[in-house]
Design an enzyme around this catalytic site. Structure first.
Site, PDB file in Angstrom:
ATOM      1  N   GLU A 184       9.338   2.806 -13.349  1.00  0.00           N
ATOM      2  CA  GLU A 184       8.550   4.002 -13.019  1.00  0.00           C
ATOM      3  C   GLU A 184       9.388   5.230 -13.360  1.00  0.00           C
ATOM      4  OE1 GLU A 184       6.295   3.821  -9.504  1.00  0.00           O
ATOM      5  OE2 GLU A 184       5.838   5.954  -9.470  1.00  0.00           O
ATOM      6  N   ARG A 185       8.829   6.093 -14.192  1.00  0.00           N
ATOM      7  CA  ARG A 185       9.530   7.309 -14.642  1.00  0.00           C
ATOM      8  C   ARG A 185      10.848   6.986 -15.332  1.00  0.00           C
ATOM      9  NH1 ARG A 185       4.816   9.785 -13.973  1.00  0.00           N
ATOM     10  NH2 ARG A 185       4.131   9.696 -11.834  1.00  0.00           N
ATOM     11  N   LYS A 194      10.553   3.775   1.446  1.00  0.00           N
ATOM     12  CA  LYS A 194       9.513   4.793   1.220  1.00  0.00           C
ATOM     13  C   LYS A 194       8.303   4.331   2.012  1.00  0.00           C
ATOM     14  CE  LYS A 194       6.555   6.828  -2.394  1.00  0.00           C
ATOM     15  NZ  LYS A 194       6.297   6.971  -3.838  1.00  0.00           N
ATOM     16  N   GLU A 237       2.348   8.601  -0.484  1.00  0.00           N
ATOM     17  CA  GLU A 237       1.679   8.260  -1.745  1.00  0.00           C
ATOM     18  C   GLU A 237       1.081   6.849  -1.716  1.00  0.00           C
ATOM     19  OE1 GLU A 237       4.692   9.163  -4.724  1.00  0.00           O
ATOM     20  OE2 GLU A 237       4.092  11.264  -4.701  1.00  0.00           O
ATOM     21  N   ARG A 245      13.497   7.662   3.330  1.00  0.00           N
ATOM     22  CA  ARG A 245      13.173   8.844   2.523  1.00  0.00           C
ATOM     23  C   ARG A 245      12.307   9.843   3.292  1.00  0.00           C
ATOM     24  NH1 ARG A 245      10.414   7.966  -2.455  1.00  0.00           N
ATOM     25  NH2 ARG A 245      11.739   9.279  -3.729  1.00  0.00           N
ATOM     26  N   ASP A 254       8.893  18.316  -5.294  1.00  0.00           N
ATOM     27  CA  ASP A 254       9.132  17.060  -6.013  1.00  0.00           C
ATOM     28  C   ASP A 254       9.863  17.265  -7.332  1.00  0.00           C
ATOM     29  OD1 ASP A 254       9.079  14.493  -6.812  1.00  0.00           O
ATOM     30  OD2 ASP A 254       6.928  14.365  -7.181  1.00  0.00           O
ATOM     31  N   GLU A 302      12.013  13.268 -15.083  1.00  0.00           N
ATOM     32  CA  GLU A 302      10.563  13.159 -14.931  1.00  0.00           C
ATOM     33  C   GLU A 302       9.841  14.485 -15.210  1.00  0.00           C
ATOM     34  OE1 GLU A 302       9.326  11.955 -11.029  1.00  0.00           O
ATOM     35  OE2 GLU A 302       7.213  12.244 -11.464  1.00  0.00           O
TER      36      GLU A 302
HETATM   37  O1  GCW Z   1       7.826  12.361  -8.275  1.00  0.00           O
HETATM   38  C1  GCW Z   1       7.050  11.389  -7.721  1.00  0.00           C
HETATM   39  C2  GCW Z   1       6.870  10.453  -8.858  1.00  0.00           C
HETATM   40  C3  GCW Z   1       6.562   9.055  -8.442  1.00  0.00           C
HETATM   41  C4  GCW Z   1       7.626   8.625  -7.461  1.00  0.00           C
HETATM   42  C5  GCW Z   1       7.607   9.555  -6.263  1.00  0.00           C
HETATM   43  C6  GCW Z   1       8.707   9.234  -5.266  1.00  0.00           C
HETATM   44  C7  GCW Z   1       8.532   6.432  -7.237  1.00  0.00           C
HETATM   45  O2  GCW Z   1       5.871  10.952  -9.691  1.00  0.00           O
HETATM   46  O3  GCW Z   1       6.571   8.259  -9.597  1.00  0.00           O
HETATM   47  O4  GCW Z   1       7.456   7.292  -7.068  1.00  0.00           O
HETATM   48  O5  GCW Z   1       7.804  10.871  -6.681  1.00  0.00           O
HETATM   49  O6  GCW Z   1       9.753   9.848  -5.355  1.00  0.00           O
HETATM   50  O7  GCW Z   1       8.505   8.390  -4.422  1.00  0.00           O
END
Ligand code: GCW
Length: 849
Positions: A194-195, A314, A318, A351, A397, A425
């Site tokens: 991811e990213r 986490k 989200e 987190r 973010d 990112e």
């Molecule tokens: O910035 C966002 C990202 C997600 C990421 C999330 C996080 C891993 O777009 O891809 O998920 O933050 O930090 O949990």
């Protein structure tokens, strides 16, 4: 296509002439050794190291010391051509003596005296490099407070040699700023990341740990060289299967590779695991059966991995499940896991990135930035000692610029760590060079004014300020299988810089940039000066052509997070609003009239942010809603500053390309061309950004650019206005991602479409820029001809995150030195492939001198 160099004339002519005169040092370099190349020093540079003894006395014998010895031998051999020998006891002559303080002290009385003086300063990961006379012979000492300290000392010593700094009177005692210096990888078990922008996972493939862990070992070595001591290997959006009984032996294999380099293994866990893969019907943190499940799980892990470092959580974020499902708090959940880890010394990184992504955008009091503080501040003091609250540097973010998260000041009886994003990112995804150390420095140096006293963030995260047990740094690295780890050689400076700052946040950005450049590209002064200059200017440039004045990265927040799409910020639940309308722009976060977010800071900081008189220009729109004609401290209006900065930033990106071009022949050809291609792409994409953001604000505000540039491009011929065969005009979404809002697409298959126009300018040599769209669902081919002469042809074979024409796929082909006469016909033939229909935006012609 990711950066494209024209076959006829790739670099300016004068540079070609110049580079013929320079001696090319072309050794094939892939970047896989990053900053640990140990390339042979120039003959003149080795003179200073002539007196370096060939004997290494190393009494200790452990896995980590084994790595330290191997590394020292490898470095001395690579850089100086030496073949050192090892001994366990002191000889009568000179030697390099390496080991823990205790081991060294037992070798000779001279060391004992020194030990008393020096070693007091040495704790666990610390080291001392010194030169001493032993039995009348000069010796070099690499002493560590632990085996890991010795390893770090060896790397520091090799750095000195590689940078060709003197070792005559060595006396360098160093200790880490914080005990926790970790990286996080967001790798999924299927091998995607991811990213991640540097290839597939080095850890996982198809749901299992890879059989071949060679790259893991190399990564561990890189991390150890900058004193990183922990690595979390899987995505924070964690797959519960990581805790399957059959996965744990696989994790143990990775831990074993890490162990040799002093790195502890960590994993991300999903709090619903007892319910998902366990047999429980709940994951309520306060249910005793859940506690027992986690205890048993960690007993199982520690039986296989006795030095397991801990877990990242986490939750309630989200879409991830968490304690909120049972009306419990993050403290309930964190302590549950902490208690299961505690007998073994493990840590929970919980987190703080928790927020509601279904916020009501119509409510002017809603504010995502407030979430972390609102949730965690009331829980201060309620977390167990082995919990670290992992806080992203800013309240939103990882944007190109944000203020510091007020939560760093809001937790005084809880250990905290800072989460930084090494993977870019929101800062160009390694297709753009953006050196983030200057940004991290600003964050770490920021004075929170807790109790009206000097309270820099770096002292909060080190644990020094509030005397906490733990604290430190987590960097989201996301390296991959690409040879050079991150997909861009220059981006490796971010990984290096992260480690160096975690060790010593007082190092300057310049020192880090120069150090990294010397290790990566050698000590040629022009190379060091030029690369450092590019790196040090790159964050500011990126910010300028994306989202300056605190607007943040105005990218597609609902998709790729890469190209421009400012409208995507607004009118949805994600809370990254900039509240731009016809009159003005910016989020009012004041206490007086806005969301009240500013109230989360301590009074002296509040005073700066709350008033328009004090707010720094570079954050104004993060905190205030103002009219476009509001005058900044600079004296310019907001709107004109937006326009000007976008032009400045794109100009800087173009300068990076010409600065780098001046190094042709001074760095190896492989990396030279890789970086040239990357910077060429960046220069083109910076123009896409500049125009999209400026056009969008121009339309919204109705205010023209005082310098007449925005929306006015006399040097462009829009594709939709050319004479078309087989091509048809299409609207691009969002409109601002294409010049004039339109592109053309080819409707034919198996034969080319053509777009042509007649040149009406003055005779001369021109740079011809073809703006096209490079999607990832096809490989179109383009050919540019003038009359019957084929001038250039290329493939749109890059890997950009787009399946249609937009700001992610918009790419520039630059062709230098094209002679044009009035009446010439310029013709582009586009051959479509699968879903990619050879899209074109425009052609621009610039007179060249
Ligand atoms: O910035 C966002 C990202 C997600 C990421 C999330 C996080 C891993 O777009 O891809 O998920 O933050 O930090 O949990």
């Amino acid at each position: 296509m990711r950066g494209c160099i024209h076959k006829e004339n790739p670099v300016p002519i004068f540079l070609l002439l110049l580079c013929g005169a320079l001696v090319s040092r072309s050794v094939a370099e892939t970047g896989e050794n990053a900053w640990l190349r140990y390339a042979p020093l120039q003959a003149s540079e080795t003179i200073d190291f002539k007196s370096l003894p060939d004997l290494i006395v190393a009494p200790g014998d452990s896995e980590v010391l084994g790595s330290a010895k191997g590394e020292l031998a490898r470095g001395l051999q690579g850089m100086l051509g030496r073949k050192p020998e090892f001994a366990a006891a002191m000889p009568s002559g000179s030697a390099i003596v390496m080991g823990t303080a205790e081991q060294i002290a037992s070798l000779a009385p001279e060391f004992r005296a020194t030990e008393e003086l020096r070693m007091k300063a040495i704790q666990k990961d610390a080291f001392w490099l010194g030169s001493l006379q032993v039995h009348g012979s000069p010796c070099i000492v690499i002493a560590g407070g632990s085996d890991r300290g010795v390893l770090y000392g060896v790397f520091a010593f090799l750095r000195i040699i590689a940078q060709h700094r003197g070792i005559g009177s060595l006396d360098d005692a160093e200790k880490p700023s914080a005990p926790v210096r970790w990286v996080n990888q967001w790798d999924n078990l299927d091998g995607s990341i991811e990213r991640g922008y540097g290839g597939r996972s080095i850890f996982f493939d198809k749901g299992a740990v890879r059989a071949d862990l060679t790259r893991v070992s190399e990564y561990a070595r890189l991390l150890a060289s900058v004193a990183i001591n922990g690595c979390v290997i899987n995505n924070v959006n964690a797959d519960p299967r990581i805790l399957d009984p059959n996965f744990i032996p696989q994790l143990a294999r990775i831990a074993q590779v890490f162990r040799r380099w002093g790195i502890q293994l960590g994993i991300s866990i999903d709090l619903s695991t007892p319910n998902v893969i366990g047999s429980l019907d709940t994951f309520d943190p306060l249910d005793p059966r859940v506690g027992a499940w986690w205890r048993q799980k960690f007993d199982e892990i520690y039986r296989s991995i006795p030095d397991f470092g801990g877990v990242v959580v986490k939750a309630d974020s989200e879409g991830r499940l968490g304690p909120a499902a049972y009306g419990r708090t993050p403290a309930d959940a964190a302590n549950l896991i902490a208690r299961a880890l505690r007998p073994y010394g493990g840590i929970v990184f919980y987190r703080a990135f928790i927020y509601d992504h279904h916020l009501d955008w119509r409510n002017l009091k809603s504010d995502r930035a407030k979430a972390a503080y609102d949730i965690f501040h009331p829980l201060d003091g309620k977390f167990d000692e082995n919990v670290i609250i992992q806080i992203k540097n800013g309240p939103i973010d990882f944007q190109v610029r944000e203020p510091v998260s007020p939560l760093f000041g809001g937790l005084q009886q809880t250990s905290v760590g800072i989460e930084s994003q090494i993977t870019q990112e929101y800062t160009g995804q390694q297709r753009h060079t953006c050196f983030l150390v200057p940004m991290w420095k600003e964050v770490l140096d920021f004075d929170l004014r807790v109790g009206n006293r000097f309270t820099p963030v770096k002292e909060v995260v080190s644990g020094a300020r509030f005397h906490r047990a733990l604290g430190g740094y987590s960097g989201v690295a996301n390296v991959g299988l690409d040879k050079n780890w991150l997909g861009n050689h220059l981006s490796l400076a971010n990984l290096y810089g992260f480690g160096r700052l975690a060790w010593n946040p007082n190092l300057s950005s310049r020192v880090i940039a120069e150090e990294w450049t010397r290790l990566t590209f050698g000590n040629d002064p022009l190379v060091v000066a030029t690369v450092s200059k590019i790196q040090l200017a790159s964050w500011n440039a990126y910010e300028s052509y994306t989202g300056p004045l605190g607007l943040q990265t105005l990218t597609d927040i609902l998709g790729s997070h890469f190209g421009p799409a400012p409208e995507s910020q607004e009118r949805n639940g994600w809370g990254q609003w900039i509240r731009a309308d016809h009159e003005g722009v910016g989020m009012d976060r004041t206490v007086a009239t806005g969301t009240g977010f500013i109230g989360q800071y301590f009074p002296s900081v509040r005073r700066i942010y709350e008033s328009l008189a004090n707010i720094p220009d570079d954050l104004i729109l993060f905190f205030h809603h103002v009219s476009y004609t509001h005058q900044l401290h600079s004296g310019k209006t907001v709107i004109q500053t937006i326009y000007d900065l976008h032009y400045d930033g794109a100009k800087k990106a173009a300068d990076f390309l010409s600065q780098w071009s001046s190094l042709h022949g001074r760095v190896d050809d492989d990396r030279y061309h890789d970086v040239l291609e990357q910077l060429n792409y960046q220069a083109g994409h910076a123009i896409v950004w500049r125009d999209a953001i400026n056009d969008w604000f121009r339309r919204l505000s109705g205010i023209a650019d005082a310098k007449g540039r925005v929306g006015n491009h006399p040097d462009r011929i829009e594709a939709e206005s050319m004479e078309l065969k087989g091509y048809i005009p299409v609207s691009v979404t969002p409109w601002e991602d294409a010049s004039g809002g339109k592109a053309i697409e080819c409707t034919l298959t198996g034969e080319p479409c053509t777009a042509q126009f007649r040149f009406k300018g003055a005779t001369g040599r021109y740079e011809v820029d073809v703006q096209y769209f490079d999607q990832n669902n096809g490989v179109s081919k383009y050919r540019l001809s003038i009359g019957a002469r084929l001038v250039d042809e290329w493939l749109a074979d890059g890997s950009l995150p787009a399946t249609r024409p937009n700001g992610d796929s918009s790419t520039r082909r630059v062709i230098h030195g094209v002679m044009l006469w009035p009446g010439n016909e310029l013709r582009i033939e586009g051959f479509s492939d699968r879903e990619e229909r050879a899209p074109l935006d425009y052609v621009a012609l610039h007179r060249e001198r």
